[in-house]
Enzyme design. Structure first.
Site, PDB file in Angstrom:
ATOM      1  N   GLY A   1       0.833  -1.208   0.000  1.00 26.84           N
ATOM      2  CA  GLY A   1       0.000   0.000   0.000  1.00 26.84           C
ATOM      3  C   GLY A   1       0.861   1.249   0.000  1.00 26.84           C
ATOM      4  O   GLY A   1       0.618   2.209  -0.746  1.00 26.84           O
TER       5      GLY A   1
ATOM      6  N   ASP B   1       5.433 -10.027   5.366  1.00 26.77           N
ATOM      7  CA  ASP B   1       4.809 -10.999   4.450  1.00 26.77           C
ATOM      8  C   ASP B   1       5.725 -11.427   3.301  1.00 26.77           C
ATOM      9  O   ASP B   1       5.462 -12.430   2.644  1.00 26.77           O
ATOM     10  CB  ASP B   1       3.528 -10.408   3.841  1.00 26.77           C
TER      11      ASP B   1
ATOM     12  N   GLN C   1       4.311 -11.801  15.761  1.00 29.60           N
ATOM     13  CA  GLN C   1       5.271 -12.000  14.658  1.00 29.60           C
ATOM     14  C   GLN C   1       5.904 -10.690  14.195  1.00 29.60           C
ATOM     15  O   GLN C   1       6.928 -10.690  13.529  1.00 29.60           O
ATOM     16  CB  GLN C   1       4.552 -12.623  13.446  1.00 29.60           C
TER      17      GLN C   1
END
Ligand code: F6P
Length: 341
Positions: free
Chosen positions: A104, A127, A274
């Site tokens: 984004g 990710d 995480q």
């Protein structure tokens, strides 16, 4: 040169290492001035920023999160920023803007660049789903956290003859599930890229129990979906940032497996654990190199690009190329993982 830096989108370990590196390279080597916008693009739009000197970045290399704060930007506000891009350059006296962020943020960076801002992007995300770069920093840390969690869950699962369904992050790309699942020796891995059939997981668990292995760990990415007609699990609506609101696949799958197997199945949602805490050495190094190269690119006037890792080299790639598609897990990587279950 006056350089503006900001961190936007979901935070990730290594952001502070980039900020520190930008400040050091810019000040030590070029005598630049660096300012940091607060809370992502909102700070840029609202004029909230502070000076970043060497003292401001002292001791932050290993610190998680971001000293500048982060936020996601709604599409309307991004349009507003693009329309006012040239005013913003003049108001802040910026010669280069370095936004550090994921898909984004980099899409916004590309739009701002097209609107005339001198932008050099730095990709980040746990990710690891940004195309054009082999790796993003934060990913290694997240994989380490998830792997350690599954190592721990295996011992308690074995004591209680349970199935553990461990949900890790990974909205569209299952890199964290793939690599942590492989590293921890998970007995099943479910990724967003390939719809799964719960019947196969049931079969796998039953076969393990029949062989005397009375536990199983299944690693599922938050964005994984069951194949059509195999399990009751809906798609969530889209939020104001364009993201699907997930329905909780870890919990749904654990419930489904318990029902079908007649054995205890526990969901464990790792969530933001995480993303928190200290970055690994690998992430600190990659983040530091990205910061260094972003400043160099700004001084060469290579705007409209972002830093990227190719093999062991850092190169510059056009933002336009980096934001066209996400880097998802290819089929052969999934096949490799399945063969080691
Ligand atoms: O994009 C990084 C990420 O951590 C995804 O893995 C996850 O889906 C999302 O951010 C969570 O975002 P938030 O912190 O806004 O809940």
């Amino acid at each position: 040169m006056r350089i503006g830096v900001l961190t936007a989108g979901g935070d990730c370990p290594g952001l502070n290492a980039v900020i520190r590196s930008v400040v050091h390279r810019a000040i030590d080597n070029y005598g630049d001035e660096v300012i940091g916008f607060e809370d992502g693009y909102s700070g840029l739009l609202d004029g909230r920023y502070r000076a970043l000197d060497l003292d401001a970045v002292s001791g932050i290399l290993a610190r998680g999160g971001t000293i500048l704060g982060s936020a996601r930007l709604e599409r309307d506000r991004l349009r507003e920023a693009c329309e006012n891009a040239s005013d913003m350059i003049r108001d802040f006296g910026i010669d280069a803007l370095i936004p550090i962020g994921g898909e984004g943020t980099l899409t916004a960076a590309h739009m701002l660049s097209e609107a005339g801002l001198p932008v050099v992007g730095v990709p980040k995300t746990i990710d690891n789903d940004i195309s054009s770069t082999d790796r993003t920093f934060g990913f290694d840390t997240a994989v380490g956290v998830a792997t350690e969690a599954m190592d721990r869950l295996k011992t308690t699962a074995e004591s209680h003859q349970r199935v553990m369904v461990v949900e890790v992050m990974g909205r569209h790309a299952g890199w964290i599930a793939l690599e942590s699942g492989m590293a921890a020796g998970a007995h099943g891995i479910c990724l967003p890229e390939r719809p799964f059939d719960p019947a196969q997981l049931v079969k796998m668990v039953e076969e393990r129990f029949a062989r005397g292995k009375k536990f199983a760990v299944i690693c599922v990415a938050e964005g994984a979906h069951p194949a059509d007609g195999t399990m009751d699990y809906g798609k969530g609506e889209i939020d104001k940032f364009g993201h699907e609101r997930f329905q909780g696949i870890g919990t749904a799958l654990a419930y489904e497996l318990e029902r079908r197997l007649g054995k205890e199945a526990k969901p464990v949602i790792l969530g933001h654990v995480q993303r928190g805490g200290v970055p690994t050495a690998y992430d600190r190094v990659l983040a530091t190199r990205f910061g260094w190269h972003a400043v160099e690119a700004a001084h060469r006037g290579e705007f409209g690009n972002m830093t990227a890792l190719r093999g062991t080299d850092i190169v510059m790639v056009p933002l336009a190329q980096a934001v066209t598609e996400l880097k998802t897990v290819p089929g052969d990587r999934m096949d490799e993982a399945e063969s080691v279950f």
